[in-house]
Design a protein around this motif. Sequence first.
Motif, mmCIF file in Angstrom:
data_model
loop_
_atom_site.group_PDB
_atom_site.id
_atom_site.type_symbol
_atom_site.label_atom_id
_atom_site.label_comp_id
_atom_site.label_asym_id
_atom_site.label_seq_id
_atom_site.Cartn_x
_atom_site.Cartn_y
_atom_site.Cartn_z
ATOM 1 N N GLY A 114 -53.928 23.309 52.828
ATOM 2 C CA GLY A 114 -53.440 21.955 52.563
ATOM 3 C C GLY A 114 -53.649 21.036 53.747
ATOM 4 N N TRP A 115 -53.367 21.548 54.949
ATOM 5 C CA TRP A 115 -53.557 20.727 56.145
ATOM 6 C C TRP A 115 -55.032 20.512 56.456
ATOM 7 C CZ3 TRP A 115 -50.513 17.429 58.209
ATOM 8 C CH2 TRP A 115 -49.134 17.590 58.095
ATOM 9 N N ASN A 122 -62.728 13.479 55.921
ATOM 10 C CA ASN A 122 -62.559 12.766 54.661
ATOM 11 C C ASN A 122 -61.175 13.005 54.063
ATOM 12 O OD1 ASN A 122 -65.236 11.697 54.597
ATOM 13 N ND2 ASN A 122 -65.982 13.715 53.950
ATOM 14 N N GLY A 123 -60.250 13.438 54.916
ATOM 15 C CA GLY A 123 -58.900 13.735 54.460
ATOM 16 C C GLY A 123 -58.047 12.494 54.288
ATOM 17 N N LEU A 129 -56.324 5.494 57.404
ATOM 18 C CA LEU A 129 -56.506 4.703 58.621
ATOM 19 C C LEU A 129 -57.797 3.886 58.576
ATOM 20 C CD1 LEU A 129 -55.331 7.289 61.321
ATOM 21 C CD2 LEU A 129 -54.042 5.360 60.387
ATOM 22 N N LEU A 130 -58.838 4.474 58.028
ATOM 23 C CA LEU A 130 -60.098 3.736 57.887
ATOM 24 C C LEU A 130 -59.955 2.599 56.883
ATOM 25 C CD1 LEU A 130 -62.643 6.718 57.847
ATOM 26 C CD2 LEU A 130 -62.504 4.915 59.596
ATOM 27 N N GLY A 131 -59.241 2.863 55.803
ATOM 28 C CA GLY A 131 -59.030 1.835 54.790
ATOM 29 C C GLY A 131 -58.215 0.666 55.302
ATOM 30 N N LEU A 132 -57.267 0.947 56.186
ATOM 31 C CA LEU A 132 -56.430 -0.110 56.759
ATOM 32 C C LEU A 132 -57.114 -0.811 57.933
ATOM 33 C CD1 LEU A 132 -52.955 1.707 56.718
ATOM 34 C CD2 LEU A 132 -53.734 -0.108 55.181
ATOM 35 N N LEU A 139 -60.775 10.280 63.033
ATOM 36 C CA LEU A 139 -60.172 10.965 64.168
ATOM 37 C C LEU A 139 -60.459 12.462 64.067
ATOM 38 C CD1 LEU A 139 -56.654 9.240 64.205
ATOM 39 C CD2 LEU A 139 -58.609 8.714 65.672
ATOM 40 N N LYS A 140 -60.632 13.095 65.204
ATOM 41 C CA LYS A 140 -60.874 14.534 65.231
ATOM 42 C C LYS A 140 -59.525 15.266 65.235
ATOM 43 C CE LYS A 140 -65.314 14.205 67.624
ATOM 44 N NZ LYS A 140 -66.090 14.593 68.834
ATOM 45 N N LEU A 141 -59.042 15.541 64.039
ATOM 46 C CA LEU A 141 -57.743 16.185 63.883
ATOM 47 C C LEU A 141 -57.847 17.640 63.469
ATOM 48 C CD1 LEU A 141 -55.919 13.307 61.950
ATOM 49 C CD2 LEU A 141 -55.839 13.784 64.404
ATOM 50 N N LEU A 142 -59.060 18.084 63.223
ATOM 51 C CA LEU A 142 -59.257 19.446 62.725
ATOM 52 C C LEU A 142 -60.237 20.197 63.621
ATOM 53 C CD1 LEU A 142 -58.197 21.080 60.301
ATOM 54 C CD2 LEU A 142 -60.235 20.391 59.042
#
Length: 280
Positions: A114-115, A122-123, A129-132, A139-142
Motif C-alpha cells: 500500500g505504501w 506516480n503515487g 503535490l504535482l497537481g497543486l 519527490l523521491k519517497l520510495l
Amino acid sequence: MSKKTIFFLLAPSILILLGLFILPLIVVLNNSILDEHGKITLQHYLSYFNDPYYLSITWRSIKISLLTTFITLFVGYFIAYFTTRYIQNKKLKRIAYIVIISPLFTSAVVRSFGWMVILGNNGFINKTLLGLGIISQPLKLLYNETGIIIGLVYILAPFMILSISTVLENIDARLEEAAADLGLSPLQTFLKVTLPLTVPGILVGSVMVFSLAISAYVTPAMLSGGKVQLIATVIYEQMMQVFNYQFGSAIAFAVLVFSLLIISMNHYLLKTDWVEEGRR
C-alpha cells in the motif's frame, strides 16, 4: 492458592516459552560460536565487529530505528492525547481505538505494498503535490531511507499510541484541574503535570518501537527495493542466500544483546527517582 497449583497453571506457558523462544536462542548462540569443524570460536563476532561494511549497516539501522522512534513518539503522543482528552463519548472512543489498531490486523506485506503505491513517483502524494503545483518533479519517497521510515512509523505507531494512551487514561483529571486553579496555563499544565506523568508510557512505547524497528525485515526490504541494506536484511541474506549460518547467527545474537541492553536501560529508568516522582 498453593505454589504447586500456581506452577501447574503456569506449566503450559513455561513449556511454550521454552520451546518457541529459549531453545531457538540457544541454537542461534550455539551456531554463532562454532566454526565449520564444530570447534568453539569467536571469529564470527570478530569478523562482524571488525568489518566497516557491516558496522556501517548497523549504524544505519540504529539511525533509522531512532528516527522512527522519535517520529512515532511525536505523532503517537499527539494522537493519544487527542483521543483521551478530546473524545469523551465512549462509543466514539472505542471506534477511535479500533482505527488506531486496525493496521495490526493486516499483513506487513499488504501494508508495505500500500505504501509503495502511495509513495511512488506516480503515487497519491506526488500526484497531489504535482497537481497543486507545489512541486515541479516527483519527490523521491520510495527506495530510500525516507520510505523505510514512513512505512515503519505507520506500522509501529499503534504500539506507541496504546502505551501512552494507557497512562493518560489513568491520570487523575483533578491533578490538571488543580494545576489550572493554581494559575498554570494549559501549556504549563501539560509540561509540568501531564508530560512527567506519562514518562513511563513514553519509555515503554519507545523501547517497543525501537526494538521492532531495528529487527524489521519485510517493510524495509520492500520499501527500499533492496537498495538500502539494514541489519535484518543482512541476517536474512547470510542465512537464506549465502547459507553462512554461523556468521548470520553471530550478527543476530549481537543485535539481540543490543536490544536487551536497551530494554534493561528502560527498566532502570522506570525505577529511577525522577520517574517515580513523576508518577507521584
